[in-house]
Design an enzyme around this catalytic site. Structure first.
Site, PDB file in Angstrom:
ATOM      1  N   ARG A  44       4.114   8.466  10.613  1.00 54.91           N
ATOM      2  CA  ARG A  44       3.429   8.038   9.551  1.00 54.91           C
ATOM      3  C   ARG A  44       2.125   8.893   9.206  1.00 54.91           C
ATOM      4  O   ARG A  44       1.784   8.889   8.116  1.00 54.91           O
ATOM      5  CB  ARG A  44       3.094   6.535   9.861  1.00 54.91           C
ATOM      6  CG  ARG A  44       2.451   5.852   8.503  1.00 54.91           C
ATOM      7  CD  ARG A  44       2.898   4.350   8.481  1.00 54.91           C
ATOM      8  NE  ARG A  44       2.803   3.901   7.280  1.00 54.91           N
ATOM      9  CZ  ARG A  44       1.743   2.896   6.933  1.00 54.91           C
ATOM     10  NH1 ARG A  44       0.565   2.795   7.839  1.00 54.91           N
ATOM     11  NH2 ARG A  44       1.611   2.660   5.501  1.00 54.91           N
ATOM     12  N   HIS A  48       1.418  10.361   5.740  1.00 48.36           N
ATOM     13  CA  HIS A  48       0.037  10.084   5.238  1.00 48.36           C
ATOM     14  C   HIS A  48      -0.858  11.218   4.819  1.00 48.36           C
ATOM     15  O   HIS A  48      -1.539  11.360   3.871  1.00 48.36           O
ATOM     16  CB  HIS A  48      -0.467   8.825   5.443  1.00 48.36           C
ATOM     17  CG  HIS A  48      -0.083   7.593   4.986  1.00 48.36           C
ATOM     18  ND1 HIS A  48      -0.741   6.462   4.979  1.00 48.36           N
ATOM     19  CD2 HIS A  48       1.327   7.264   4.774  1.00 48.36           C
ATOM     20  CE1 HIS A  48       0.261   5.535   4.482  1.00 48.36           C
ATOM     21  NE2 HIS A  48       1.592   6.126   4.236  1.00 48.36           N
ATOM     22  N   TRP A 187      11.482  -6.585  14.855  1.00 44.74           N
ATOM     23  CA  TRP A 187      11.497  -6.164  16.212  1.00 44.74           C
ATOM     24  C   TRP A 187      12.852  -6.079  17.112  1.00 44.74           C
ATOM     25  O   TRP A 187      12.975  -5.035  17.995  1.00 44.74           O
ATOM     26  CB  TRP A 187      10.520  -7.334  16.839  1.00 44.74           C
ATOM     27  CG  TRP A 187      10.945  -8.628  16.491  1.00 44.74           C
ATOM     28  CD1 TRP A 187      11.811  -9.720  17.275  1.00 44.74           C
ATOM     29  CD2 TRP A 187      10.426  -9.196  15.412  1.00 44.74           C
ATOM     30  NE1 TRP A 187      11.893 -10.568  16.493  1.00 44.74           N
ATOM     31  CE2 TRP A 187      11.024 -10.683  15.296  1.00 44.74           C
ATOM     32  CE3 TRP A 187       9.667  -9.242  14.239  1.00 44.74           C
ATOM     33  CZ2 TRP A 187      10.809 -11.688  14.590  1.00 44.74           C
ATOM     34  CZ3 TRP A 187       9.232 -10.036  13.448  1.00 44.74           C
ATOM     35  CH2 TRP A 187       9.989 -11.314  13.478  1.00 44.74           C
TER      36      TRP A 187
HETATM   37  C1  HEM Z   1       7.835   3.949  -1.277  1.00 44.97           C
HETATM   38  C2  HEM Z   1       7.327   4.439  -0.185  1.00 44.97           C
HETATM   39  C3  HEM Z   1       6.627   3.776   1.030  1.00 44.97           C
HETATM   40  C4  HEM Z   1       5.998   2.969   1.402  1.00 44.97           C
HETATM   41  C5  HEM Z   1       5.580   1.776   0.214  1.00 44.97           C
HETATM   42  C6  HEM Z   1       5.793   2.661   2.656  1.00 44.97           C
HETATM   43  C7  HEM Z   1       4.958   1.723   3.108  1.00 44.97           C
HETATM   44  C8  HEM Z   1       4.831   1.218   4.535  1.00 44.97           C
HETATM   45  C9  HEM Z   1       4.144   0.063   5.067  1.00 44.97           C
HETATM   46  C10 HEM Z   1       3.630  -1.102   4.374  1.00 44.97           C
HETATM   47  C11 HEM Z   1       4.348   0.411   6.618  1.00 44.97           C
HETATM   48  C12 HEM Z   1       3.788  -0.641   7.389  1.00 44.97           C
HETATM   49  C13 HEM Z   1       2.410  -0.115   8.097  1.00 44.97           C
HETATM   50  C14 HEM Z   1       1.943  -1.111   9.213  1.00 44.97           C
HETATM   51  O1  HEM Z   1       1.738  -2.313   8.715  1.00 44.97           O
HETATM   52  O2  HEM Z   1       1.721  -0.563  10.246  1.00 44.97           O
HETATM   53  C15 HEM Z   1       5.160   1.310   6.784  1.00 44.97           C
HETATM   54  C16 HEM Z   1       5.559   1.834   8.126  1.00 44.97           C
HETATM   55  C17 HEM Z   1       6.051   2.907   8.191  1.00 44.97           C
HETATM   56  N1  HEM Z   1       6.285   4.022   7.188  1.00 44.97           N
HETATM   57 FE1  HEM Z   1       6.512   3.977   5.203  1.00 44.97          FE
HETATM   58  N2  HEM Z   1       6.265   3.645   3.357  1.00 44.97           N
HETATM   59  C18 HEM Z   1       7.132   4.429   2.417  1.00 44.97           C
HETATM   60  C19 HEM Z   1       7.351   5.691   2.700  1.00 44.97           C
HETATM   61  C20 HEM Z   1       7.343   6.347   3.839  1.00 44.97           C
HETATM   62  C21 HEM Z   1       7.785   7.678   4.268  1.00 44.97           C
HETATM   63  C22 HEM Z   1       8.243   8.844   3.275  1.00 44.97           C
HETATM   64  C23 HEM Z   1       7.718   7.816   5.531  1.00 44.97           C
HETATM   65  C24 HEM Z   1       8.038   9.164   6.293  1.00 44.97           C
HETATM   66  C25 HEM Z   1       8.825  10.142   6.094  1.00 44.97           C
HETATM   67  C26 HEM Z   1       7.311   6.691   6.160  1.00 44.97           C
HETATM   68  C27 HEM Z   1       7.322   6.466   7.156  1.00 44.97           C
HETATM   69  C28 HEM Z   1       6.854   5.270   7.962  1.00 44.97           C
HETATM   70  C29 HEM Z   1       6.891   4.909   9.414  1.00 44.97           C
HETATM   71  C30 HEM Z   1       7.320   5.870  10.802  1.00 44.97           C
HETATM   72  C31 HEM Z   1       6.387   3.579   9.497  1.00 44.97           C
HETATM   73  C32 HEM Z   1       6.234   2.807  11.099  1.00 44.97           C
HETATM   74  C33 HEM Z   1       4.796   3.103  11.495  1.00 44.97           C
HETATM   75  C34 HEM Z   1       4.428   2.156  12.670  1.00 44.97           C
HETATM   76  O3  HEM Z   1       5.400   1.821  13.598  1.00 44.97           O
HETATM   77  O4  HEM Z   1       3.303   2.174  13.151  1.00 44.97           O
HETATM   78  N3  HEM Z   1       7.089   5.575   5.039  1.00 44.97           N
HETATM   79  N4  HEM Z   1       5.440   2.119   5.579  1.00 44.97           N
END
Ligand code: HEM
Ligand SMILES: Cc1cnc2ccccc2c1N
Length: 287
Positions: A44, A48, A187
């Protein structure tokens, strides 16, 4: 004989493999976090740091590592990513010659490979910049919105529909945190193994709106323990996204290949590289 004057240290593939190995070792050692791995939050961070890119102005992207500075570090979308930046600090101390910009993207590539995902070829050459290069808030997607928003955000970076769906497949990893995004995470999913499960769940499970006082999110009818964001659901609401979701749900090899290509593209958005040569790092279980 006159001691050979030392020229500047120019890191080669072997040096970057040492950085990769140090991150992989730290991932193996530091398991007392979330579902047992810092891998998902490293992915992430890399996403970002790179997803701020705007192809019209050429601003943002991984070159610069400007999330080190407020206001970018304090943008709502980046909540919780200090855990990933702090995880990589000892690696930076051990290899001070690497830029934060290269380190954070290498961390994302390493995490995908160490979590059994596809290899992510990687190029060095990013240079850290100062706070003046911070991007405005609003460059990253808002999970509460719909398919129009997903297209606006990702086409600004230069991705097409197929690439957007492949990238969001990284939601096979990790979880949501109520104290970060406000959403509540899955989970009993295998959140520390990279698979095409995100797509399989989207098409095979029945999804209902979660009954709680938090933000709108969806839960699976059969176990009630998994979750999808509104933007995750947009991928099956929109017919042109949905055809890619169905293809990736059936064909894991296609997903792995296409995710690798588009994640490489994401991590390289806007970087003025001096070399075309990419390194393919050895994953720790291959040694
Ligand atoms: C429409 C596009 C996207 C939205 C709205 C989105 C939104 C989110 C949100 C709200 C979370 C939870 C954050 C938290 O509360 O810790 C999350 C987690 C995550 N996102 Fe996305 N995301 C998007 C696209 C992506 C992309 C393109 C990637 C990577 C190529 C990605 C990788 C991840 C990963 C790995 C997590 C888990 C992080 C963790 O376990 O701490 N996301 N995302
Ligand atoms: C199964 C699933 C669905 N959506 C997600 C969104 C963000 C992070 C993890 C997710 C996840 N494991």
């Amino acid at each position: 004989a006159q001691a050979q004057a030392k020229g500047p240290f120019v890191p080669a593939q072997a040096d970057y493999q040492k950085v990769y190995d140090a991150i992989a070792q730290r991932l193996a050692d530091e398991t007392d976090y979330d579902d047992g791995s810092y891998g998902p939050v490293l992915v992430r961070l890399a996403w970002h740091a790179s997803g701020t890119y705007d192809k019209e102005t050429g601003t943002g992207g991984s070159n610069g590592a400007t999330m080190r500075f407020a206001p970018e570090s304090d943008h709502g979308a980046n909540a919780g990513l200090k855990a990933a930046r702090d995880f990589l600090e000892p690696i930076k101390a051990q290899f001070p010659w690497i830029s934060y910009s290269d380190l954070w993207t290498l961390g994302g590539a390493c995490a995908i490979q160490e979590l059994s995902g596809p290899t992510i070829p990687w190029r060095p050459g990013r240079e850290d910049r100062d706070v003046s290069a911070c991007t405005p808030d609003g460059r990253l997607p808002d999970a509460a919105k719909d398919q129009r928003h997903v297209r606006d955000i990702f086409s600004r970076m230069g991705f097409d529909d197929r690439e957007m769906v492949a990238l969001i497949g990284a939601h096979a990893l990790g979880r949501c945190h109520t104290d970060r995004s406000g959403y509540d995470g899955p989970w009993n999913f295998s959140p520390t193994v990279f698979t095409n499960e995100f797509f399989r769940l989207l098409v095979e499970e029945k999804w209902n709106q979660k009954k709680w006082n938090g933000p709108t999110q969806f839960t699976d009818k059969s176990t009630g323990t998994l979750m999808m964001l509104p933007t995750d659901m947009a991928l099956i609401k929109d017919k042109n996204f949905k055809k890619h979701v169905e293809r990736y749900a059936k064909d894991s090899d296609a997903f792995f290949k296409e995710f690798s290509d588009v994640f490489v593209k994401l991590l390289e958005l806007g970087v003025p590289f001096k070399t075309d040569e990419r390194f393919v790092f050895k994953t720790s279980d291959s040694e």
